[in-house]
Structure formats: structure tokens, C-alpha cells
Design an enzyme around this catalytic site. Structure first.
Site, PDB file in Angstrom:
ATOM      1  N   SER A 127       0.868  -1.179   0.161  1.00 53.98           N
ATOM      2  CA  SER A 127      -0.010  -0.105  -0.092  1.00 53.98           C
ATOM      3  C   SER A 127       0.965   1.276  -0.022  1.00 53.98           C
ATOM      4  O   SER A 127       1.684   1.356  -0.718  1.00 53.98           O
ATOM      5  CB  SER A 127      -0.869   0.088   1.123  1.00 53.98           C
ATOM      6  OG  SER A 127      -1.998   1.088   1.011  1.00 53.98           O
ATOM      7  N   ASP A 231      -9.528  -5.421  -4.956  1.00 54.49           N
ATOM      8  CA  ASP A 231      -9.128  -4.540  -4.039  1.00 54.49           C
ATOM      9  C   ASP A 231      -9.973  -3.152  -4.084  1.00 54.49           C
ATOM     10  O   ASP A 231      -9.983  -2.824  -5.170  1.00 54.49           O
ATOM     11  CB  ASP A 231      -7.584  -3.886  -4.364  1.00 54.49           C
ATOM     12  CG  ASP A 231      -6.987  -3.197  -3.543  1.00 54.49           C
ATOM     13  OD1 ASP A 231      -7.600  -2.403  -2.902  1.00 54.49           O
ATOM     14  OD2 ASP A 231      -5.701  -3.201  -3.316  1.00 54.49           O
ATOM     15  N   HIS A 259      -7.477  -6.014  -0.449  1.00 51.94           N
ATOM     16  CA  HIS A 259      -5.879  -4.821  -0.448  1.00 51.94           C
ATOM     17  C   HIS A 259      -4.928  -5.570   0.367  1.00 51.94           C
ATOM     18  O   HIS A 259      -3.949  -5.521   0.156  1.00 51.94           O
ATOM     19  CB  HIS A 259      -6.526  -3.866   0.386  1.00 51.94           C
ATOM     20  CG  HIS A 259      -5.617  -2.550   0.244  1.00 51.94           C
ATOM     21  ND1 HIS A 259      -5.097  -2.277  -1.246  1.00 51.94           N
ATOM     22  CD2 HIS A 259      -5.093  -1.724   1.294  1.00 51.94           C
ATOM     23  CE1 HIS A 259      -4.352  -1.312  -0.693  1.00 51.94           C
ATOM     24  NE2 HIS A 259      -4.134  -0.916   0.579  1.00 51.94           N
TER      25      HIS A 259
END
Length: 285
Positions: A127, A231, A259
Site C-alpha cells: 500500500s 481491491d 487489499h
């Protein structure tokens, strides 16, 4: 008293010193000072290949990389996981996030590995950690052997920011996601940090949305991009863009992944990542 004196001495002299303390599973976390900034990190394993893991937004060593700390081969790898300034135990001071926070994390990450004496390493970034990792690999190619990123992007589109708005309020988070962060930060501070990150992302969008797209051409190390097809935060356009703009990059999609593919599908994730880092055949990707 001595500990307090040592910390002040480290900060005043602008040097790095390590202070150890016990944590879960008998593993040692350590504090190191980089440019007077306190950085918390973990080191496990004794393998010849170094891995440095970059957590996501608000993430910590254990909330973000527990399956990798426990699951990756400690004979093949020496694993370092750090907490960026303002995250976890890399505070105080509390951090005010600006539109340059990804660049700041990349530069601090580079200074950290130099302080730890690592000549080279492979970078695993999730991320926001992966987004900063892209910058580090582009700016400091001499130290990054291989790069693995997932849930990451080199720009923020208007659509992306709309997705961020949906989760801006921590009241919308699941209890599983929120509970460990509430325990660490407390509700008031967690809200403040989340709002600060959100406003920093808004500033990036207002400035055109670019984070590192122009730098991707400078990434020269072998790169593996992983992505969860479902995601909700990072759309498929981002891993496709990274694949098409990083020379030789490979892309692997987790069809049911969201995610947190490295947590939800830890076994498969660790297996693919290990093969990539050890140079084994990934021709099926």
C-alpha cells in the site's frame, strides 16, 4: 535515567544508536535514531539475503507483516520491518503528513538501511509502503536488489480519492481492522492521524495527482507487482500502469484478493515472493 540520557545524547549528536526491548514471541524490536528521528524496527532471520518491509498507512510491524515475519524462510532471508515516522512506536513526535510524505518515507527508509549497515536489500512494500518503495528504488537503485509491491500506486486519480473518502472516517472500518490501531494510538489520535493522511492525499490530487510516475523509468531492479483483483482501494489500472512503465516488471493477480493479499493469502503470497527473491522460475506469471 541512563536510558533517557542515552536517547538525548543520540539525538543531540545526530547519530544512530540501538536500544532493545522485548516484544511478542521473544523477538527483539529495536529503536534507531536517524537524523534525530526515532525509528522502530524488527530484525529476524540469519539468511544471506536481506529483505526490508515497508508497512502501509498507519501500519505497524505486527499489524502489517506478521505472516511474513513468521512465514518467510529465516535461513534464506534476514528480514527487517520498520515503522515509518508517525507510525507505531516511531513516535513521538506525532507527524503532520504533507503532500511530500511518500518522498519523505523513501528518503528516511534509505537512511535507515544505511544506518543499519545494509549494502543492498530487496524491498517488500504494501500500500503506502509500496508507493514509497517505488520512489526509493528509483532514487537509490544501487541499494535495491529486487522490488515487490502490492496495493500500491504512482499517482492518485479523482476516482482513487473518492474511494479514500469512503473510508476516511474510522467509524466505517471493520472492528478487526480498527481494534489493533485503537489499542496503539487511542481513538482521538487515530482520528487525527487518519485525517492528516487524508488531507495529504487531497493535496496530492489538487497538485495533479502524480507521486512517482515520472520516476518509474529509473527503476532498474527486477520488480514483481502483486494485486488483489477485488481491491476496493487500488483499482486494476494501477498495477497495470506499473507493469507497463517499469522495465521488465512482472504482474501476478490474486483473483479473489482484496487489499491485504499478503495476510489473507499468506501462504501463496510468501511462496511467490520467495521464488521471485531467490530467482526461481516465474514464467507462469
Amino acid at each position: 535515567m541512563y536510558l533517557s540520557h542515552l536517547i538525548k545524547k543520540c539525538m543531540n549528536r545526530n547519530i544512530c544508536r540501538r536500544i532493545s526491548f522485548s516484544t511478542q514471541a521473544q523477538v527483539q524490536e529495536r529503536l534507531v535514531y536517524v537524523d534525530s528521528q526515532k525509528i522502530n524496527y524488527l530484525k529476524v532471520g540469519k539468511g544471506p539475503k536481506n529483505i526490508v518491509c515497508f508497512p502501509g498507512a498507519l501500519g505497524t510491524i505486527w499489524s502489517d507483516f506478521k505472516p511474513q515475519i513468521e512465514g518467510l524462510n529465516k535461513e534464506e532471508f534476514t528480514i527487517f520491518v520498520w515503522e515509518q515516522p508517525g507510525h507505531g512506536k516511531s513516535r513521538p513526535p506525532e507527524r503532520i503528513f504533507t503532500s511530500q510524505f511518500f518522498q519523505e518515507d523513501a528518503d528516511t527508509g534509505y537512511k535507515l538501511v544505511k544506518a543499519l549497515g545494509l549494502r543492498s536489500f530487496s524491498l517488500l512494500g504494501w500500500s503506502d509502503g509500496g508507493t514509497a518503495g517505488l520512489i526509493l528504488a528509483a532514487k537509490y537503485p544501487e541499494v535495491v536488489e529486487k522490488l515487490v509491491v502490492w496495493g500500491s500506486n504512482s499517482y492518485i486519480s479523482t476516482e482513487d480519492f473518492e474511494n479514500y473518502e469512503k473510508i476516511q472516517n474510522i467509524d466505517s472500518w471493520s472492528e478487526n481492522a480498527k481494534a489493533p490501531l485503537l489499542e496503539l494510538y487511542g481513538e482521538k489520535l487515530l482520528r487525527e492521524i487518519q485525517n492528516s493522511v487524508f488531507e495529504a492525499n487531497r493535496a496530492i490530487v489538487n497538485q495533479g495527482g502524480d507521486i512517482s510516475s515520472s520516476l518509474l523509468k529509473h527503476i532498474s531492479c527486477p520488480t514483481l507487482i502483486l494485486h488483489g483483483a477485488k481491491d476496493p482501494l487500488v483499482s486494476l489500472e494501477h498495477p497495470l500502469y506499473l507493469r507497463d512503465n517499469i522495465k521488465g516488471a512482472k504482474l501476478h493477480i490474486f483473483p479473489e484478493g482484496k487489499h491485504n493479499i499478503h495476510i489473507r493469502y499468506a501462504g501463496e503470497f510468501n511462496d511467490i515472493t520467495t521464488k521471485f527473491l531467490l530467482g526461481e522460475d516465474l514464467s507462469e506469471l
